[in-house]
Design an enzyme around this catalytic site. Structure first.
Site, mmCIF file in Angstrom:
data_model
loop_
_atom_site.group_PDB
_atom_site.id
_atom_site.type_symbol
_atom_site.label_atom_id
_atom_site.label_comp_id
_atom_site.label_asym_id
_atom_site.label_seq_id
_atom_site.Cartn_x
_atom_site.Cartn_y
_atom_site.Cartn_z
ATOM 1 N N GLU A 249 15.103 67.113 -4.268
ATOM 2 C CA GLU A 249 16.220 66.951 -5.049
ATOM 3 C C GLU A 249 16.942 68.147 -5.347
ATOM 4 O O GLU A 249 18.141 67.988 -5.646
ATOM 5 C CB GLU A 249 15.980 65.926 -5.933
ATOM 6 C CG GLU A 249 15.185 66.441 -7.321
ATOM 7 C CD GLU A 249 13.481 66.302 -6.830
ATOM 8 O OE1 GLU A 249 12.883 66.166 -8.035
ATOM 9 O OE2 GLU A 249 13.047 66.143 -5.730
ATOM 10 N N CYS B 107 6.534 64.582 -5.423
ATOM 11 C CA CYS B 107 5.459 65.640 -6.339
ATOM 12 C C CYS B 107 4.531 64.592 -6.986
ATOM 13 O O CYS B 107 3.785 64.020 -6.206
ATOM 14 C CB CYS B 107 6.410 66.129 -7.538
ATOM 15 S SG CYS B 107 5.439 67.362 -8.251
ATOM 16 N N SER C 97 30.512 50.585 -31.299
ATOM 17 C CA SER C 97 30.144 51.729 -31.996
ATOM 18 C C SER C 97 30.713 52.861 -32.011
ATOM 19 O O SER C 97 30.765 53.642 -32.995
ATOM 20 C CB SER C 97 28.581 51.708 -31.841
ATOM 21 O OG SER C 97 28.470 52.670 -30.502
ATOM 22 N N GLY C 98 31.637 53.123 -31.079
ATOM 23 C CA GLY C 98 32.257 54.227 -30.685
ATOM 24 C C GLY C 98 31.522 55.196 -29.963
ATOM 25 O O GLY C 98 32.108 56.220 -29.569
ATOM 26 N N GLY C 99 30.177 54.944 -29.302
ATOM 27 C CA GLY C 99 29.350 55.900 -28.871
ATOM 28 C C GLY C 99 29.946 55.676 -27.321
ATOM 29 O O GLY C 99 30.708 54.955 -26.820
ATOM 30 N N VAL C 100 29.441 56.411 -26.485
ATOM 31 C CA VAL C 100 29.609 56.386 -24.918
ATOM 32 C C VAL C 100 29.659 55.145 -24.220
ATOM 33 O O VAL C 100 30.519 54.384 -23.575
ATOM 34 C CB VAL C 100 29.064 57.600 -24.152
ATOM 35 C CG1 VAL C 100 29.504 57.347 -22.697
ATOM 36 C CG2 VAL C 100 29.551 59.148 -24.865
ATOM 37 N N HIS D 193 10.011 69.515 -3.912
ATOM 38 C CA HIS D 193 11.259 68.618 -4.514
ATOM 39 C C HIS D 193 12.513 68.808 -3.680
ATOM 40 O O HIS D 193 13.215 69.780 -3.894
ATOM 41 C CB HIS D 193 11.478 69.257 -6.006
ATOM 42 C CG HIS D 193 10.444 69.021 -6.832
ATOM 43 N ND1 HIS D 193 10.610 67.734 -7.711
ATOM 44 C CD2 HIS D 193 9.388 69.513 -7.342
ATOM 45 C CE1 HIS D 193 9.589 67.682 -8.588
ATOM 46 N NE2 HIS D 193 8.737 68.791 -8.346
ATOM 47 N N SER E 266 28.939 51.789 -25.382
ATOM 48 C CA SER E 266 30.033 50.789 -25.729
ATOM 49 C C SER E 266 31.475 50.965 -25.580
ATOM 50 O O SER E 266 32.229 50.070 -25.305
ATOM 51 C CB SER E 266 29.723 50.221 -27.231
ATOM 52 O OG SER E 266 30.051 51.290 -28.084
ATOM 53 N N SER E 267 31.800 52.254 -25.654
ATOM 54 C CA SER E 267 33.477 52.544 -25.398
ATOM 55 C C SER E 267 33.628 52.459 -23.865
ATOM 56 O O SER E 267 34.694 51.952 -23.606
ATOM 57 C CB SER E 267 33.456 54.153 -25.745
ATOM 58 O OG SER E 267 33.368 54.313 -27.284
#
Length: 255
Positions: free
Chosen positions: A178, A81, A230-233, A176, A235-236
């Site tokens: 995909e 595209c 941090s507890g985020g996805v 497209h 870094s966890s």
């Protein structure tokens, strides 16, 4: 080491689907912003490059361009595209605003015999023309092929719906591949990464953890690691992988 496909993201809502189709073909790929540097492109080690779609217009001066290094690596490039449009514009073709916007189902005639579309069709017309059932989403269109390119696909309202320079292994499609609405889209992307780029189909998502753990152990050795958690996805997941690899050598600090 696995072969790698570099996907440059110009802001399409479905760029992640490109990566999914490539990974379903068991080829490793990474998505990076389209404004990465030439040095990044040269150092990535890509076996091939895919340029995503976008809401932008390739003929406007302030819009993003593919890094010039993409076209100097000597590896295959597939523009989808907007990716096709910026490829055309950057390599000496012409892109203009279309008088008819195409959005939705379309039937594309595959013209000429290119390695990308070889053996891929959904049906044939009474005249014997191979046709593809695809999904379109564009207002602008390529109106003049860059030097060295030939016509690969067309519709009534989009005379240049696909282009190819097989000497340099550069391909562009206005539709497209995909999305699932393009019936043979996954086959087209698989043919690009496997047949055109020459990637080995040896990467499986399920093996990622063990490969990541092995790389971490090799890199860390007997050193200690401190991780800001941090507890985020992100870094966890990083903490879980590193702990699996080196155990008590890891100290997490909550931030």
């Amino acid at each position: 080491m696995h072969h790698k496909i570099l996907i440059l993201d110009f802001g399409s809502q479905v760029t992640q689907l490109i990566a999914r189709r490539v990974r379903e073909a068991h080829v490793y790929c990474e998505i990076h912003p389209a404004d990465v540097s030439d040095d990044f492109v040269r150092g990535f080690g890509a076996q091939g490059v895919i340029l995503s779609g976008s809401h932008m217009s390739a003929y406007e001066e302030e819009t993003d361009r593919a890094p010039q290094a993409v076209f100097e690596l000597g590896v295959p490039v597939l523009g989808i595209c907007y990716g096709m449009q910026t490829m055309a514009q950057q390599l000496g073709g012409r892109v203009e605003a279309g008088t008819v916007r195409e959005f939705g189902y379309a039937e594309v005639r595959a013209r000429g015999h290119t390695k990308l579309l070889d053996g891929i069709e959904d049906f044939r017309t009474e005249q014997g023309h191979g046709m593809l059932k695809v999904w379109m989403s564009h207002g602008d269109k390529v109106t003049e092929l860059p030097p060295g390119f030939k016509l690969m696909a067309s519709t009534d309202s989009c005379p240049i719906a696909g282009m190819a320079d097989e000497a340099r292994r550069f391909y562009g499609v206005q539709f497209h591949p995909e999305v699932t609405h393009t019936a043979r889209g996954a086959d087209i992307l698989r043919k690009f990464v496997i047949d055109v780029c020459g990637c080995a189909a040896d990467w499986i998502m399920g093996d990622y953890i063990e490969e990541a753990v092995a790389r971490i152990r090799e890199q860390v050795g007997d050193e200690e690691v401190i991780l800001g958690l941090s507890g985020g996805v992100d870094s966890s997941v990083a903490a879980a992988l590193i702990h699996r690899a080196i155990g008590d050598q890891l100290t997490c600090v909550f931030v």
